[in-house]
Design a protein around this motif. Structure first.
Motif, PDB file in Angstrom:
ATOM      1  N   GLY A 348       0.901  -1.217  -0.087  1.00 21.88           N
ATOM      2  CA  GLY A 348      -0.047   0.058   0.004  1.00 21.88           C
ATOM      3  C   GLY A 348       0.747   1.294  -0.001  1.00 21.88           C
ATOM      4  O   GLY A 348       0.573   2.344  -0.723  1.00 21.88           O
ATOM      5  N   ILE A 349       2.155   1.271   0.742  1.00 25.15           N
ATOM      6  CA  ILE A 349       2.645   2.364   0.693  1.00 25.15           C
ATOM      7  C   ILE A 349       3.554   2.617  -0.856  1.00 25.15           C
ATOM      8  O   ILE A 349       3.678   3.699  -1.173  1.00 25.15           O
ATOM      9  N   ILE A 350       3.592   1.555  -1.260  1.00 29.05           N
ATOM     10  CA  ILE A 350       4.438   1.705  -2.498  1.00 29.05           C
ATOM     11  C   ILE A 350       3.579   2.342  -3.715  1.00 29.05           C
ATOM     12  O   ILE A 350       3.835   2.943  -4.286  1.00 29.05           O
ATOM     13  N   LEU A 351       2.368   1.524  -3.568  1.00 20.83           N
ATOM     14  CA  LEU A 351       1.359   2.334  -4.281  1.00 20.83           C
ATOM     15  C   LEU A 351       0.920   3.547  -4.234  1.00 20.83           C
ATOM     16  O   LEU A 351       0.761   4.294  -5.261  1.00 20.83           O
ATOM     17  N   THR A 352       0.804   4.014  -3.105  1.00 19.33           N
ATOM     18  CA  THR A 352       0.406   5.193  -2.488  1.00 19.33           C
ATOM     19  C   THR A 352       1.523   6.389  -3.108  1.00 19.33           C
ATOM     20  O   THR A 352       1.020   7.335  -3.599  1.00 19.33           O
ATOM     21  N   ASN A 353       2.932   6.125  -2.915  1.00 23.35           N
ATOM     22  CA  ASN A 353       3.734   6.870  -3.301  1.00 23.35           C
ATOM     23  C   ASN A 353       3.917   6.984  -4.845  1.00 23.35           C
ATOM     24  O   ASN A 353       4.177   8.119  -5.398  1.00 23.35           O
ATOM     25  N   LEU A 354       3.639   6.014  -5.561  1.00 19.65           N
ATOM     26  CA  LEU A 354       3.989   6.013  -6.795  1.00 19.65           C
ATOM     27  C   LEU A 354       2.624   6.722  -7.545  1.00 19.65           C
ATOM     28  O   LEU A 354       2.782   7.508  -8.383  1.00 19.65           O
ATOM     29  N   LEU A 355       1.423   6.633  -6.965  1.00 22.23           N
ATOM     30  CA  LEU A 355       0.346   7.436  -7.559  1.00 22.23           C
ATOM     31  C   LEU A 355       0.725   8.753  -7.129  1.00 22.23           C
ATOM     32  O   LEU A 355       0.081   9.867  -7.893  1.00 22.23           O
ATOM     33  N   ASP A 356       1.087   9.062  -5.988  1.00 24.51           N
ATOM     34  CA  ASP A 356       1.000  10.524  -5.598  1.00 24.51           C
ATOM     35  C   ASP A 356       2.304  11.147  -6.423  1.00 24.51           C
ATOM     36  O   ASP A 356       1.956  12.332  -6.703  1.00 24.51           O
ATOM     37  N   ASN A 357       2.998  10.435  -6.647  1.00 25.50           N
ATOM     38  CA  ASN A 357       4.398  11.102  -7.629  1.00 25.50           C
ATOM     39  C   ASN A 357       3.707  11.362  -8.984  1.00 25.50           C
ATOM     40  O   ASN A 357       3.840  12.546  -9.444  1.00 25.50           O
ATOM     41  N   ALA A 358       2.917  10.434  -9.252  1.00 28.37           N
ATOM     42  CA  ALA A 358       2.203  10.437 -10.912  1.00 28.37           C
ATOM     43  C   ALA A 358       1.340  11.704 -11.047  1.00 28.37           C
ATOM     44  O   ALA A 358       1.228  12.400 -11.908  1.00 28.37           O
ATOM     45  N   ILE A 359       0.649  12.013  -9.854  1.00 24.56           N
ATOM     46  CA  ILE A 359      -0.324  13.262  -9.987  1.00 24.56           C
ATOM     47  C   ILE A 359       0.438  14.432  -9.683  1.00 24.56           C
ATOM     48  O   ILE A 359       0.346  15.401 -10.322  1.00 24.56           O
TER      49      ILE A 359
END
Length: 452
Positions: A348-359
């Protein structure tokens, strides 16, 4: 700082260049010395073989072979003519007689080889015998072996009046009226000198490579230290900024509650307390994020794996982030359900950080794609966007701690420079690896591969 660094680089480059030049000169000098010594030894062997060959062509005086060798010389010669008396004038005169004075000299053992050679040369010159090239070659090979040379030579005789060439393996033989030159040439000249200088050249090459490598490595270290220094400064500035903004909000809210009577108004009190709660939660999340990164980096946080379905996790992340900047998030999975063995918290932390960066790095409306694929004893998670992308020169450093892609004087995007480092650490802890592909203005794709 840059001027001083340039000066240090200049000194280092000058030193390394001097070392390389010295090494090259040493190789050349060693080659010239070895070649000169070899030619001198071979020339001496050739002269000695000529003397030995001459000694074998003629029979020397037997006195030189005695236990006490001697050599007899004729010092003077006198003719005596006896005349008959007048009364015997009819008698025919007698033949003249000669008186010679001889001198016998004892030869010292140390001088005997030189005397034998000199006598052999004199006898050969008197008899006018030609030098046998076959016999000479036999003696020459023996002399070479005695001097530690095993290379094959070709002997030739030149009947010319030229002088000996400097550096050549030649010797003059003056047996006849016209002197001849005996010349020796190596059969495999280039291969021999290459073999003779291979070890010094190899050592020198290694030293040159080590010197150049050390200079390159030192330059990389200095450049890296400068980058780390800049990243440390950026990190401190970002932390100060991230702390100052919520503190300013808290200070203003507290002032409104205490000085402007907002505490007496229930609606205002509830609104300000809600603002304070959000700010405090945001601060707590940022602090926890940094602490989690520190714990993960020190290896104190181990994954707790379990079997979960990946598809609901992706849909939950889609629902959460699609409300940020009206992001368009698309999910593609090879199968549903998509069972995997992982730590759900870390994932969840990995996915959250990647999506946050993408946005954050999509200047227009974010368009994000999430793909899940199954492989042989592995599975992949791919997160792609159509944002501003990452310059090629920055790609090797984006997973470094505190590194942020340079944006000039613009600092519109918040962050500490630890997000991608944290992601890589978590992916590694989950027995995986992460790769990135990006083009400026086209977007970025992160591919995570996890091995089961």
């Amino acid at each position: 700082m840059k001027k001083r660094l340039r000066y240090i680089f200049f000194i280092a480059a000058f030193t390394a260049g001097g070392i390389i030049i010295c090494q090259l000169y040493w190789v050349y000098f060693n080659y010239k010395t070895a070649r000169s010594n070899f030619n001198q030894t071979a020339t001496l062997s050739l002269r000695q073989s000529i003397d030995s060959c001459l000694l074998g062509q003629d029979t020397l005086p037997a006195s030189l072979a005695d236990k006490k060798p001697t050599l007899t010389f004729m010092m003077t010669q006198k003719a005596n003519v006896m005349r008959a008396a007048a009364r015997d004038s009819a008698v025919r005169p007698r033949q003249p007689t000669y008186t010679m004075q001889l001198n016998t000299v004892e030869i010292n053992e140390d001088q005997l080889p030189g005397v034998r050679t000199l006598v052999a040369r004199l006898f050969s010159q008197r008899s006018n015998k030609a030098l046998s090239l076959e016999k000479l070659n036999h003696f020459f090979e023996k002399e070479l072996l005695r001097n530690g040379i095993t290379e094959a030579f070709i002997l030739t005789i030149e009947r010319s009046g030229r002088s000996l060439l400097p550096g050549g393996i030649e010797a003059t033989v003056t047996l006849n009226k016209e002197p001849v030159i005996v010349k020796a040439e190596l059969k495999n000249r280039n291969a021999f000198f290459l073999k003779m200088n291979f070890l010094p050249a190899l050592v020198s090459t290694l030293l040159i490579v080590l010197s150049a490598g050390s200079l390159y490595y030192m330059g990389r270290i200095i450049k890296r230290q400068m980058q780390l220094d800049g990243m440390k400064t950026d990190f401190i500035n970002n932390v100060v900024h991230e702390l100052r903004t919520p503190l300013t909000i808290l200070k203003s809210s507290n002032e409104a509650l205490s000085s402007f009577g907002a505490a007496g108004d229930e609606a205002s009190l509830k609104r300000y307390l809600g603002i304070n709660t959000l700010v405090i939660e945001d601060l707590d999340n940022n602090i926890e994020r940094i602490l989690d990164f520190s714990r993960s980096e020190q290896g104190r946080r181990l994954p707790v794996t379990e079997t979960i379905d990946l598809v609901p996790v992706l849909h939950q992340a889609q629902l959460r982030f699609s409300q940020v900047n009206n992001a368009s998030i698309t999910i593609m999975a090879d199968e549903a359900p998509f069972p995997i063995v992982t730590d759900p918290v870390m994932l969840g932390i990995i996915l959250t950080n990647l999506l946050d960066n993408a946005i954050k790095y999509s200047p227009q409306q974010p368009v994000i794609g999430i793909a899940a694929r199954r492989g042989d004893k592995k599975w992949q998670l791919e997160v792609s966007d159509q944002g501003m992308g990452i310059p090629r020169e920055s790609l090797p450093y984006i997973f470094d701690k505190f590194y942020r892609v340079p944006t000039g004087d613009l600092h519109d995007i918040k962050g500490y420079g630890i997000g991608l480092t944290y992601i890589k650490q978590l992916v590694t802890d989950l027995n995986g690896n992460i790769e990135v592909a990006s083009k400026p203005g086209k977007g970025t794709t992160f591919t995570l591969t996890f091995y089961q």
